[in-house]
Scaffold this active site. Structure first.
Site, mmCIF file in Angstrom:
data_model
loop_
_atom_site.group_PDB
_atom_site.id
_atom_site.type_symbol
_atom_site.label_atom_id
_atom_site.label_comp_id
_atom_site.label_asym_id
_atom_site.label_seq_id
_atom_site.Cartn_x
_atom_site.Cartn_y
_atom_site.Cartn_z
ATOM 1 N N MET A 1 0.793 -1.119 0.014
ATOM 2 C CA MET A 1 0.183 0.048 -0.135
ATOM 3 C C MET A 1 1.083 1.265 -0.129
ATOM 4 S SD MET A 1 -3.250 1.174 0.145
ATOM 5 C CE MET A 1 -2.988 2.868 0.084
ATOM 6 N N GLU A 2 0.389 2.050 -1.078
ATOM 7 C CA GLU A 2 1.777 3.179 -1.187
ATOM 8 C C GLU A 2 1.433 4.691 -0.146
ATOM 9 O OE1 GLU A 2 -0.927 2.187 -3.217
ATOM 10 O OE2 GLU A 2 -2.381 3.924 -3.718
ATOM 11 N N HIS B 1 6.170 -0.606 -7.823
ATOM 12 C CA HIS B 1 5.055 -0.871 -8.093
ATOM 13 C C HIS B 1 4.474 0.430 -7.280
ATOM 14 C CE1 HIS B 1 0.613 -1.334 -8.909
ATOM 15 N NE2 HIS B 1 0.594 -0.880 -8.045
ATOM 16 N N GLU B 2 4.842 0.161 -5.781
ATOM 17 C CA GLU B 2 4.586 1.316 -4.796
ATOM 18 C C GLU B 2 5.210 2.467 -4.559
ATOM 19 O OE1 GLU B 2 2.034 0.244 -3.312
ATOM 20 O OE2 GLU B 2 1.888 -1.786 -3.366
ATOM 21 N N HIS C 1 3.890 4.663 -7.260
ATOM 22 C CA HIS C 1 2.593 5.818 -7.103
ATOM 23 C C HIS C 1 2.796 6.693 -6.682
ATOM 24 C CE1 HIS C 1 -1.058 3.637 -7.498
ATOM 25 N NE2 HIS C 1 -0.429 1.725 -7.204
ATOM 26 N N GLU D 1 -3.914 3.018 -10.712
ATOM 27 C CA GLU D 1 -2.843 1.608 -10.731
ATOM 28 C C GLU D 1 -2.966 1.389 -12.111
ATOM 29 O OE1 GLU D 1 -2.407 -0.013 -8.112
ATOM 30 O OE2 GLU D 1 -3.689 1.150 -6.541
ATOM 31 N N ASP E 1 -14.224 -1.158 -3.503
ATOM 32 C CA ASP E 1 -13.135 -2.743 -3.590
ATOM 33 C C ASP E 1 -14.082 -3.622 -4.767
ATOM 34 O OD1 ASP E 1 -11.787 -1.562 -1.372
ATOM 35 O OD2 ASP E 1 -12.552 -2.838 -0.012
ATOM 36 N N TYR F 1 -5.720 -2.249 -13.419
ATOM 37 C CA TYR F 1 -4.153 -2.598 -13.603
ATOM 38 C C TYR F 1 -4.002 -3.214 -15.121
ATOM 39 C CZ TYR F 1 -4.088 -2.797 -8.143
ATOM 40 O OH TYR F 1 -4.375 -2.716 -6.589
HETATM 41 N N1 BES Z 1 -3.238 0.889 -4.004
HETATM 42 C C1 BES Z 1 -3.100 -0.927 -4.084
HETATM 43 C C2 BES Z 1 -3.935 -1.432 -2.794
HETATM 44 C C3 BES Z 1 -4.954 -1.149 -2.517
HETATM 45 C C4 BES Z 1 -5.651 -0.963 -4.048
HETATM 46 C C5 BES Z 1 -6.411 -1.077 -1.359
HETATM 47 C C6 BES Z 1 -7.414 -1.057 -3.801
HETATM 48 C C7 BES Z 1 -7.549 -0.760 -1.536
HETATM 49 C C8 BES Z 1 -7.563 -0.882 -2.109
HETATM 50 C C9 BES Z 1 -1.528 -0.687 -3.977
HETATM 51 O O1 BES Z 1 -1.097 -0.415 -4.586
HETATM 52 C C10 BES Z 1 -1.645 -2.500 -4.616
HETATM 53 O O2 BES Z 1 -1.762 -2.590 -6.394
HETATM 54 N N2 BES Z 1 -1.017 -3.544 -4.227
HETATM 55 C C11 BES Z 1 -0.561 -4.564 -5.098
HETATM 56 C C12 BES Z 1 0.211 -5.275 -5.305
HETATM 57 C C13 BES Z 1 0.942 -4.909 -6.771
HETATM 58 C C14 BES Z 1 2.047 -5.032 -7.212
HETATM 59 C C15 BES Z 1 -0.493 -4.909 -7.939
HETATM 60 C C16 BES Z 1 -1.470 -5.791 -4.028
HETATM 61 O O3 BES Z 1 -1.391 -5.435 -3.219
HETATM 62 O O4 BES Z 1 -1.518 -7.039 -4.419
HETATM 63 ZN ZN ZN Z 2 -1.889 0.075 -6.849
#
Ligand code: BES
Ligand code: ZN
Length: 622
Positions: free
Chosen positions: A284-285, A309-310, A313, A332, A391, A399
């Site tokens: 989480m960024e 990735h983070e 962000h 994303e 969500d 993504y």
């Molecule tokens: N910001 C997201 C996590 C997120 C998105 C949390 C929406 C709650 C709601 C974070 O940057 C993310 O995308 N994490 C991915 C990893 C990434 C390498 C694709 C994860 O947690 O799997």
């Molecule tokens: Zn992300």
């Protein structure tokens, strides 16, 4: 005429001396927030909170500095399960407030009366057991097993479960905080952070850059800090720190690569905290302090794309922020594209192409699934999540379809032009927010510029407003993974696992190998793979997850004990959901899954717990 000029000057001077009154108009309504941000906005929040591990609540007050540019008679805040003790103005007089009706997804609006000159309000409150944005870990599920741990996860709309705020990504504010914790523990936030514990257990924070509420973050635990580069380092439980330092050694190179691509890192420090395994996401960024799962600590630095990735962000998302959750792909999709460019810079094109091809396979599966489901329109980049949990928009569309759209743009104009465009985009919109509609306008104006031929090459409307994957979908070819394809063909044609030359395999070769094996394998084939490659006992969480999926598909019992331990120990939803989903397909699998879930669920974050609950008990789905 002269009088008019004088008046104009006075008006100008006046407008310059009261800048706090002028606020840009809000770009589009965020259906997931109750707040009246078109009239009044939070500019700064100061939190003074005590972290109570006994009762599992945060308690104290939030001072809100507001700008009531629209002369609203009340400010409406988002809240979820918060208990209010009193709300006062700066002069200490009580403010009238009402808490509206509670809704399971959005919580309840808190309306606080404002006087014409109100600039600050103090809200005394405490969180409750409804605080889905907070996870309170008992010592047993930490690495050290001695101390409890607290971690927050505010994205998408969970900040309101631990602080009253305008919980919409379109509004940004600065913050400061004083956090009191048990003396043996240290607190960190998405802010300027301590690097050492202090004897009092009182930590003061300052976040001088404005951020949206979903980037509010806190973690409290027995953690230590180690520096990695000039402006980067890592926090972790003591028993994890050395491994974390080793794993994240390339962080400075990533920061440098990112800056070279799209402009300076504007947040000062970039640290990562490695959390206990129940953290429901990969990463989480949170600004200045990425929150990360320990499942990326593989021992060989093979899963650090998540850090790229983070880190990315810090530009896409944290500098230029999606205005609403319908525009989530702007966060994303841009970030996955940027991540892949960082990976290419640091580890080479062969490596990043493997990641891209794996992403493409995920995307194809996701599109199929979405088109077979209740909401086929979810395969458009722009979403309509009104009335749904934001969500629901967290799929590979945002993504991966997002990333491939940007790649299609790159292909159409060439890298140089595209990079210059992106750099300018981040620069012009830094610390602002962006709607999909505004992005379309911006790209039309600054990249396409009325060039019909180019417009046809890019196919903007198809990507953004239409379902599925457009005809200019970029072709990805990976020599490395082509070799793996041949290995798979050899194996399925009856050659033993031992005949496969895996000397140069990286984690991503393995992942491609496992994902592209035929769905059905014989017991002998499963045994052969396991004996030869030791999948059941690998320490690489991504490979383990793929192997357990295969093992469930083929009822390969020798893997089940480790799978059970994995499902109990790890709370990362991305791993849990697919394994539980596969288990739930047969009656005996479902029974086993429910048993495991019963043992594991107290250690899961509510985000993961709710998802698995829906998989295993669909009839009770709300
Ligand atoms: N910001 C997201 C996590 C997120 C998105 C949390 C929406 C709650 C709601 C974070 O940057 C993310 O995308 N994490 C991915 C990893 C990434 C390498 C694709 C994860 O947690 O799997
Ligand atoms: Zn992300």
């Amino acid at each position: 005429m002269r009088i008019f000029t004088v008046l104009l000057c006075i008006a100008f001077i006046f407008s310059c001396t009261t800048p706090e009154k002028s606020q840009p108009t809000i770009m589009k309504k965020d259906t997931h927030s109750y707040s009246n941000v078109d009239q009044v906005r939070i500019e700064h929040i100061h939190l003074d909170l005590r972290v109570d591990f006994q009762s599992k609540i945060l308690k104290g007050y939030a001072d809100l500095t507001i700008n009531n540019f629209g002369n609203a008679d009340s400010i409406i805040l988002d809240t979820y399960g918060l208990n209010f003790k009193k709300i006062i103005y700066e002069d200490k007089h009580g403010a009238k407030y009402t808490l509206g009706e509670f809704d399971e997804v959005h919580g309840a609006p808190l309306a606080i009366k404002l006087k014409p000159d109100t600039k600050k309000i103090r809200i005394h409150y405490a969180t409750s057991d409804k605080a889905a944005g907070l996870q309170w870990l008992n010592p047993e599920i930490t690495l050290g097993k001695k101390h409890p741990f607290l971690l927050s996860q505010s994205q998408a709309i969970l900040a309101r479960t631990w602080l009253p705020c305008q919980d919409t990504p379109g509004i940004k504010f600065t913050y400061s905080a004083k956090i009191t914790v048990p003396k043996e523990l240290m607190a960190v936030m998405s802010a300027e952070n301590p690097t050492e514990k202090n004897a009092e257990g009182v930590y003061e924070f300052n976040m001088p850059q404005a951020i949206p509420s979903y980037l509010m973050a806190i973690a409290v635990g027995d953690i230590e800090y180690a520096k990695i580069g000039d402006n980067s380092g890592v926090y972790a439980e003591p028993g994890m720190l050395d491994r974390a330092v080793y794993e994240l050694a390339d962080m400075p190179a990533m920061i440098k690569a990112a800056e070279n691509l799209y402009g300076p890192y504007l947040w000062g420090q970039y640290d990562v905290i490695i959390l206990p395994p129940s953290f429901p996401f990969g990463g989480m960024e949170n600004p200045r302090l990425t929150f990360a799962t320990p499942t990326i600590i593989a021992g060989d630095r093979s899963l650090v794309a998540l850090i790229a990735h983070e880190l990315a962000h810090s530009w896409s998302g944290n500098l230029v922020t999606n205005s609403t959750w319908d525009d989530f792909w702007l966060n994303e999709g841009f970030t996955v594209y940027f991540e892949s460019r960082i990976m290419e810079e640091v580890y080479g094109a062969d490596y990043s192409t493997m990641l891209t091809l794996l992403g493409q396979q995920d995307l194809e599966k996701t599109v199929e699934k979405i088109h077979a489901g209740k909401h086929p329109e979810d395969s458009k980049l722009i979403l309509d999540l009104d009335g749904r949990n934001p969500d629901d928009g967290m799929t590979d569309i945002a993504y991966e379809k997002g990333r491939f759209f940007l790649k299609a743009c790159e292909n159409a104009v060439g890298r140089e032009t595209w990079d210059a465009f992106l750099k300018q985009y981040f620069k012009e919109h830094a610390f602002g927010s962006m709607t999909t509609e505004n992005f379309v306008e911006y790209i039309n104006e600054h990249l396409i510029k009325g060039d019909q031929e180019l417009a046809e090459k890019i196919m903007l409307d198809d990507w953004i407003y239409k379902q599925g994957l457009p005809s200019n979908f970029p072709k990805i070819q990976s020599n490395e993974l082509d070799k793996v394809k041949e290995h798979i063909a050899d194996f399925t044609s009856g050659k033993g696992a031992q005949s496969i030359d895996t000397a140069n395999y990286t984690t991503h070769h393995w992942l491609y190998f496992l994902r592209n094996l035929p769905e059905e394998l014989s017991p002998a084939q499963m045994q052969d793979l396991d004996n030869t490659f030791g999948f059941t006992n690998t320490g690489n969480s991504e490979i383990l997850c793929e192997w357990f999926k295969k093992s469930v598909d083929n009822d390969y019992q020798p893997a089940f004990a480790n799978m059970e331990a994995f499902l109990i120990n790890v709370g990362r939803r991305k791993f849990l959901s697919p394994i539980y989903t596969k288990l739930a397909r047969t009656p005996s699998g479902l029974e086993l899954a429910r048993n495991i879930f019963d043992q594991a669920k107290d250690g899961y974050h509510s985000v993961s717990r709710n998802s698995i609950q829906e998989i295993l008990y669909p009839e009770t789905e709300g």
